[in-house]
Design an enzyme around this catalytic site. Structure first.
Site, mmCIF file in Angstrom:
data_model
loop_
_atom_site.group_PDB
_atom_site.id
_atom_site.type_symbol
_atom_site.label_atom_id
_atom_site.label_comp_id
_atom_site.label_asym_id
_atom_site.label_seq_id
_atom_site.Cartn_x
_atom_site.Cartn_y
_atom_site.Cartn_z
ATOM 1 N N HIS A 383 0.852 -1.085 0.077
ATOM 2 C CA HIS A 383 0.069 -0.042 0.008
ATOM 3 C C HIS A 383 0.902 1.188 -0.001
ATOM 4 O O HIS A 383 0.212 2.461 -0.316
ATOM 5 C CB HIS A 383 -0.793 -0.027 1.092
ATOM 6 N N THR A 509 -5.110 10.362 -0.129
ATOM 7 C CA THR A 509 -6.333 10.190 0.210
ATOM 8 C C THR A 509 -6.571 11.255 1.385
ATOM 9 O O THR A 509 -5.744 11.900 1.855
ATOM 10 C CB THR A 509 -6.670 8.931 0.780
#
Length: 667
Positions: A383, A509
């Site tokens: 990730h 994000t």
């Protein structure tokens, strides 16, 4: 059977079998000898875009840094439902002092730093640093998974057929990306422009310095694509205290894992032509036949370890003479995991894709394509390098291409197969390394046994129904989670929903905070006051929750949440060796970042399900989707009994919402 360790490939094996033996073997694995490829007019690319892939990167807008007073106002609004009156007053006081003191100075310095680094975003480096400095194992803690929808034609779900088609489609995607042929990610406010040749030709002619503005003129919004540069040929390298990301520029080989063994072979030639499908499937058959038993010490367990421990052992591997083999793993285009597993249901498949058995994964690769024994396919991805937007685009394109233009057919007439050799990677393992593998294996098995995962589906309504109610589908599912937790535990807790900020250069994000005073009041009304509230009152409360959640979504997508701003301010203070401001030491700040309910959604026809581990030991990880006529989730937790009860309460909560929207009083 191929002789273990042989690198002579299928040539000798094929000759020993003879014509009849070859045909019998190909049939035994569900194929016909010498498979021919389906006609594909552009068989080295998924498509050729009129607009170059990176055409908008130079002119993308920059991620805004919100005003500090706005950030703190949003922060306090998110804290209010989590605190009692005394706690809230104390946190409000601390926030005001921060705004006038340390926060004001840090914010000014962050803005100044951002103005000096116009090539990126203010959150990019701190976010990379957060991921790469984390010392917990990446598996279960960070790596998510995506399960691909099965091929609509059953015969194509054979393990070898599906693997070959997905490999070729993945390499087509890589070629399209590297040649600037991949369509740019664009959100179209008016979908008609996505099909307009006039628009595409006009945009293509604009200089890259102004191209974004040209798209904006017709309500089209290009997205950041910088993360795609680490999708292929990349790996996370364990280092003491902080890992590094490595990307090769020109590797041509694929890494294939089978029963804990490592194989590499070139899937691209010197001019990036893709290997013929019959040659690729021949390599895969060779690997499956040779890797017929587990190694005594499965090296890949080390990628499940604490990062500092893994960094130490990796250095031992280098010193023992394994540098070239590790380079081949790290630089491989991606990792293909050919599992000898046949999941009996979706829960077992989810476990397989999230963590598997440990020995047939290299969790540090940017992504691994996993194919089970029955042809189910999925992605497990590291990730730190990127987020779900880039991976979902890759999954969508590869699924579409492999199902519409399969390179390998399951039932074709025989043709002559060209065979090349592949290399099995053999490692030199001393006693210390062997001991480390044994310990990592034991720890991994203990951790995975503690985590439960359950799939949930609700079939009474979906997106279409909610939209007809003039409400937000995402808001309704998030509200259902809030009601569920309140029903089960009698309180509200910090919750997290990921939201992409890819509309900005190097955006990552932002956090949506689903727990609000409105969801708290609605949860209390539905759980504790169901007999006292009219249907009209309850429906109005749900509607208000939906409107507020939409606002939070919009703020987050536009870079106006509070989490990333505060995170960057804290990172700036820590990176400069300054004392941590009292604001970040406040118990309330630490509590709101202990996310009991962590959620994320990726919705696509190509995606069957997805999921990730809980981010805290006493929490729930919820990967969800709201489809046209139903909704569901994949939920994980280390609290097995509580997870089952959570999903039971979730069904109860969704039924309550459905009854209210249908105008039926709650009983």
């Amino acid at each position: 059977m191929l002789r273990p360790g042989s690198l002579r490939g299928l040539g000798a094996w094929s000759r020993r079998l003879g014509p009849a033996g070859r045909r019998a073997y190909w049939r035994s694995v569900g194929l016909t000898e010498g498979i021919v490829s389906q006609v594909d007019t552009d068989h080295h690319f998924v498509h050729r875009s009129t607009i170059p892939t990176m055409h908008f990167q130079d002119s993308l807008p920059r991620l805004p840094i919100p005003k500090l007073e706005h950030t703190l106002k949003r922060y306090l609004a998110a804290q209010e439902p989590l605190l009692d009156d005394k706690q809230y007053r104390n946190t409000k006081r601390i926030a005001k002092e921060f705004e006038k003191g340390a926060g004001k100075r840090l914010h000014r310095e962050l803005v100044e730093l951002d103005e000096k680094n116009t090539h990126t975003s203010y959150i990019s480096d701190p976010w990379f640093n957060m991921y790469l400095s984390a010392r917990e194992p990446v598996v279960l803690n960070f790596n998510p998974f995506i399960s691909l929808t099965p091929d609509p034609r059953e015969a194509y779900n054979n393990q070898l057929v599906r693997a070959t088609n997905l490999i070729i489609s993945s390499i087509k995607f890589l070629n399209s990306l590297k040649n600037n042929y991949l369509r740019p990610d664009i959100y179209y406010g008016n979908p008609k422009w996505s099909q307009s040749r006039l628009f595409k030709n006009f945009i293509r002619l604009l200089p890259t310095s102004v191209s974004w503005y040209g798209a904006y003129m017709v309500n089209a919004y290009p997205l950041d694509m910088s993360q795609y540069n680490r999708l292929f040929r990349s790996s996370r390298i364990p280092k003491p205290n902080k890992d590094e990301l490595f990307t090769s520029e020109c590797s041509r080989h694929l890494l294939v894992m089978r029963n804990g063994h490592f194989y590499v072979f070139d899937v691209l030639d010197s001019v990036d032509n893709i290997l013929h499908p019959s040659e690729i499937v021949a390599h895969l058959i060779y690997i499956i036949q040779e890797a017929d038993r587990l190694p005594e010490f499965a090296l890949s367990y080390l990628t499940t370890e604490d990062r500092n421990i893994w960094a130490t052992v990796r250095q031992q591997l280098l010193e023992a003479g394994n540098e070239e083999n590790l380079k081949k793993i790290d630089s491989a285009i991606f990792c293909l995991c050919l599992d000898n597993i046949f999941p009996k249901d979706e829960d077992e498949l989810s476990h397989c894709l999230l963590h598997g058995n440990g020995f047939n994964r290299w969790f540090d690769k940017s992504f691994s394509l996993i194919i089970t024994g029955d042809g189910r396919a999925g992605i497990n991805f590291e990730h730190s390098w990127g987020d779900g937007v880039a991976v979902l685009r890759f999954v969508n394109e590869v699924y579409r291409n492999s199902t519409r233009h399969p390179a390998l057919l399951p039932h074709s007439r025989s043709t002559e197969t060209t065979v090349i050799t592949c290399e099995r990677l053999k490692f030199k393992l001393n006693d210390s390394i062997q001991s480390a593998i044994h310990v990592a294996h034991k720890k991994f098995d203990e951790r995975k046994k503690k985590m439960s995962m359950k799939r949930f589906q609700f079939r009474k309504f979906g997106k279409d129904y909610i939209v007809k109610q003039r409400m937000s589908p995402d808001a309704i599912f998030q509200l259902a989670c809030q009601i569920t937790f309140y029903r089960q535990f009698g309180k509200v807790v910090p919750s997290y929903e990921a939201c992409s900020t890819a509309a900005f250069k190097h955006g990552r994000t932002e956090t949506i905070r689903p727990t609000s005073m409105l969801t708290k009041q609605c949860s209390q009304a539905i759980v504790e006051e169901r007999g006292k509230r009219s249907v009209a009152e309850l429906r109005n409360m749900i509607d208000e929750c939906s409107k507020y959640h939409r606002r939070l979504q919009m703020e987050a997508a536009l870079g106006n949440g509070f989490d990333r701003h505060l995170f960057a301010l804290k990172h700036l203070a820590v990176s400069r060796g300054e004392p941590t401001p009292d604001f970040f030491l406040d118990t309330a700040y630490q509590n709101i970042n202990h996310n009991i309910i962590s959620t994320s959604t990726l919705q696509s026809p190509a995606v069957n399900l997805g999921g990730f581990g809980p981010v805290v030991s006493d929490g729930f990880g919820i990967g969800y989707h709201v489809l046209d006529n139903w909704l569901g989730c994949n939920a994980t937790s280390y609290l097995d009994g509580e997870l089952q009860e959570f999903l039971r309460c979730l069904e109860y909560s969704l039924n309550d919402i459905f009854d209210i929207l249908e105008g039926r009083p709650l009983r």
